[in-house]
Design a protein around this motif. Structure first.
Motif, PDB file in Angstrom:
ATOM      1  N   GLY A 178       5.501   8.669   1.322  1.00 44.49           N
ATOM      2  CA  GLY A 178       6.666   9.484   2.016  1.00 44.49           C
ATOM      3  C   GLY A 178       6.744  10.850   1.653  1.00 44.49           C
ATOM      4  N   VAL A 179       5.540  11.505   2.145  1.00 48.07           N
ATOM      5  CA  VAL A 179       5.256  12.903   1.510  1.00 48.07           C
ATOM      6  C   VAL A 179       5.837  13.958   2.256  1.00 48.07           C
ATOM      7  N   GLY A 180       6.255  13.859   3.629  1.00 48.22           N
ATOM      8  CA  GLY A 180       6.945  14.825   4.201  1.00 48.22           C
ATOM      9  C   GLY A 180       6.043  16.052   4.460  1.00 48.22           C
ATOM     10  N   THR A 181       6.710  17.179   4.237  1.00 50.58           N
ATOM     11  CA  THR A 181       5.838  18.478   4.413  1.00 50.58           C
ATOM     12  C   THR A 181       5.015  18.542   3.041  1.00 50.58           C
ATOM     13  N   GLY A 182       5.280  17.885   1.896  1.00 48.02           N
ATOM     14  CA  GLY A 182       4.617  18.170   0.562  1.00 48.02           C
ATOM     15  C   GLY A 182       5.344  19.325  -0.135  1.00 48.02           C
ATOM     16  N   PHE A 183       6.454  19.714   0.242  1.00 49.18           N
ATOM     17  CA  PHE A 183       7.190  20.779  -0.306  1.00 49.18           C
ATOM     18  C   PHE A 183       7.122  20.741  -2.076  1.00 49.18           C
ATOM     19  N   PHE A 184       7.706  19.508  -2.511  1.00 50.51           N
ATOM     20  CA  PHE A 184       7.840  19.467  -3.843  1.00 50.51           C
ATOM     21  C   PHE A 184       6.842  19.115  -4.638  1.00 50.51           C
ATOM     22  N   LEU A 185       5.598  18.593  -4.178  1.00 45.48           N
ATOM     23  CA  LEU A 185       4.566  18.460  -4.827  1.00 45.48           C
ATOM     24  C   LEU A 185       3.858  19.807  -4.730  1.00 45.48           C
ATOM     25  N   ASP A 186       3.870  20.497  -3.837  1.00 44.36           N
ATOM     26  CA  ASP A 186       3.466  21.755  -3.895  1.00 44.36           C
ATOM     27  C   ASP A 186       3.944  22.717  -4.947  1.00 44.36           C
ATOM     28  N   ARG A 187       5.273  22.596  -5.057  1.00 45.45           N
ATOM     29  CA  ARG A 187       5.925  23.415  -6.057  1.00 45.45           C
ATOM     30  C   ARG A 187       5.821  23.210  -7.426  1.00 45.45           C
ATOM     31  N   CYS A 188       5.865  21.810  -7.728  1.00 42.07           N
ATOM     32  CA  CYS A 188       5.994  21.282  -9.015  1.00 42.07           C
ATOM     33  C   CYS A 188       4.815  21.776  -9.803  1.00 42.07           C
ATOM     34  N   GLY A 189       3.729  21.686  -9.422  1.00 38.20           N
ATOM     35  CA  GLY A 189       2.321  22.384 -10.087  1.00 38.20           C
ATOM     36  C   GLY A 189       1.898  21.090 -10.850  1.00 38.20           C
ATOM     37  N   LEU A 190       0.995  20.237 -10.329  1.00 35.89           N
ATOM     38  CA  LEU A 190       0.356  19.356 -10.743  1.00 35.89           C
ATOM     39  C   LEU A 190      -0.162  19.620 -12.369  1.00 35.89           C
ATOM     40  N   PRO A 191      -0.231  18.370 -13.459  1.00 35.77           N
ATOM     41  CA  PRO A 191      -0.601  18.841 -14.704  1.00 35.77           C
ATOM     42  C   PRO A 191      -1.966  19.174 -15.038  1.00 35.77           C
ATOM     43  N   SER A 192      -3.023  18.871 -13.776  1.00 38.02           N
ATOM     44  CA  SER A 192      -4.247  19.204 -13.989  1.00 38.02           C
ATOM     45  C   SER A 192      -4.816  19.774 -12.664  1.00 38.02           C
ATOM     46  N   ALA A 193      -5.687  20.740 -12.754  1.00 42.45           N
ATOM     47  CA  ALA A 193      -6.345  21.352 -11.468  1.00 42.45           C
ATOM     48  C   ALA A 193      -6.971  20.590 -10.509  1.00 42.45           C
ATOM     49  N   ASN A 194      -7.484  19.501 -11.291  1.00 40.79           N
ATOM     50  CA  ASN A 194      -8.429  18.458 -10.501  1.00 40.79           C
ATOM     51  C   ASN A 194      -7.985  17.084 -10.652  1.00 40.79           C
ATOM     52  N   PRO A 195      -6.588  16.757 -10.086  1.00 47.69           N
ATOM     53  CA  PRO A 195      -5.967  15.658 -10.314  1.00 47.69           C
ATOM     54  C   PRO A 195      -6.543  14.425  -9.190  1.00 47.69           C
ATOM     55  N   ARG A 196      -6.131  13.140  -9.434  1.00 43.69           N
ATOM     56  CA  ARG A 196      -6.506  12.131  -8.344  1.00 43.69           C
ATOM     57  C   ARG A 196      -5.133  12.007  -7.681  1.00 43.69           C
TER      58      ARG A 196
END
Ligand code: SAM
Length: 228
Positions: A59-77
Motif C-alpha cells: 500500500g505504497v501510495g506516493t512513497g512519502f514515508f519510505l522516502d523520508r525515513c531513510g533506509l538503514p542501507s544504501a543497497n536494500p532489498r
C-alpha cells in the motif's frame, strides 16, 4: 511486475495520477496533522523504528514515508506491493536510488509469488482503513502476508480508527464524508479490535493511538503458526 488479480476496487480509486499529485501536500502535510491529529514526523519516526534493509511495503501510495525515513542501507532489498499500478510507478520512480522491485498484488489474497524469500520487515501503512468491512474482515491481510514473513519479521504500520473521531469537529466532518465517498471505510474500526487481531497472530504487539491514527507493530511467529 506481475498482475495476478485487478478488479476495480474503491480502496484504490483515489490514486489516479492527479490524486497522487495532490496526496503529499493535501493528505500528508495538511489533513494528517490538522484533522487526523497525527504529524507526519510521527509516522516517519515509526518507520525509522521498524524498517529494515530487507523490506516489503504494502500500500505504497506516493512513497512519502519510505522516502523520508531513510533506509538503514544504501543497497536494500525493497519490494513495493500495491493493487494500483499508478502507486507502484510513482513510488518506484521516487525511490529509484534503492532500485526497488514492484509487484501488483491484492492484499486481500495471499501475497505470494515474490522471489527472494521472506523479508525482515513488512509495512502495512495506511491501507487497512481503505479496505471494506470491519477489522475482523480486514485482518485477513495479516494472514495473507504469511508468504513474506518468517520468525522474527517486523510487521508495522498505521491505520485510521474511529476511536478518536468524536473528539474533534473536523474529524466528525471529514471521516463520514470520506466514508460516504468510499475513499476510506473505517466506521467500524476500533483500536481494541486492531490489538486483538494482532495479538491473536503475532508476538510483541504494540498499538498506540495518536489523534485518530493507530500506530502498530508486532513480530511474526513462524509462518506455519500464522496460517493456523
Ligand atoms: C491511503 S494510501 C497509503 C499510502 C502510504 N502508505 C501512506 O502511508 O501515505 C493506501 C494505499 O493502499 C493501496 N491499496 C488499497 N487497497 C489495496 C489492496 N486491496 N491491495 C493492495 N494495495 C491496496 C492503495 O493503492 C494505496 O497505495
Amino acid at each position: 511486475m506481475l498482475a495476478t488479480h485487478s478488479p476495480p476496487r474503491h480502496s484504490i480509486k483515489a490514486y489516479s495520477k492527479l490524486g497522487l499529485h495532490v496526496y503529499d501536500p493535501l493528505i500528508v502535510n495538511l489533513v494528517a496533522p490538522r484533522v487526523w491529529g497525527c504529524d507526519p514526523d510521527i509516522l516517519i519516526d515509526h518507520y525509522r523504528d521498524h524498517v529494515t534493509s530487507n523490506h516489503a511495503d504494502i500500500g505504497v501510495g506516493t512513497g512519502f514515508f519510505l522516502d523520508r525515513c531513510g533506509l538503514p542501507s544504501a543497497n536494500p532489498r525493497l519490494a513495493l506491493i500495491d493493487l494500483q499500478p499508478n502507486c507502484l510507478e510513482h513510488t518506484a520512480r521516487r525511490l529509484s536510488r534503492y532500485r526497488p522491485s514492484t509487484y501488483l498484488r491484492d492484499v486481500l489474497s495471499p501475497v505470494d509469488g515474490i522471489p527472494g524469500g521472506p523479508f525482515d520487515s513488512v509495512a502495512l501503512p495506511g491501507i487497512l482503513h481503505c479496505l471494506a468491512g470491519d477489522l475482523t474482515l480486514k485482518s485477513r491481510v495479516f494472514d495473507n502476508i504469511a508468504p513474506l514473513t518468517r520468525l522474527g519479521t517486523k510487521i508495522f504500520g498505521y491505520t485510521l480508527v474511529y476511536d478518536g473521531v468524536s473528539q474533534s469537529a473536523s474529524r466528525r466532518l471529514v471521516h463520514p464524508l470520506l466514508n460516504r465517498l468510499r475513499v476510506i471505510d473505517n466506521t467500524h474500526d476500533r483500536l481494541e479490535d486492531l490489538h486483538h487481531a494482532l495479538a491473536t497472530r503475532f508476538i510483541d504487539c504494540n498499538v498506540e493511538l495518536v489523534g485518530c491514527m493507530a500506530l502498530f507493530s508486532a513480530i511474526a511467529p513462524s509462518p506455519a503458526s500464522l496460517r493456523q
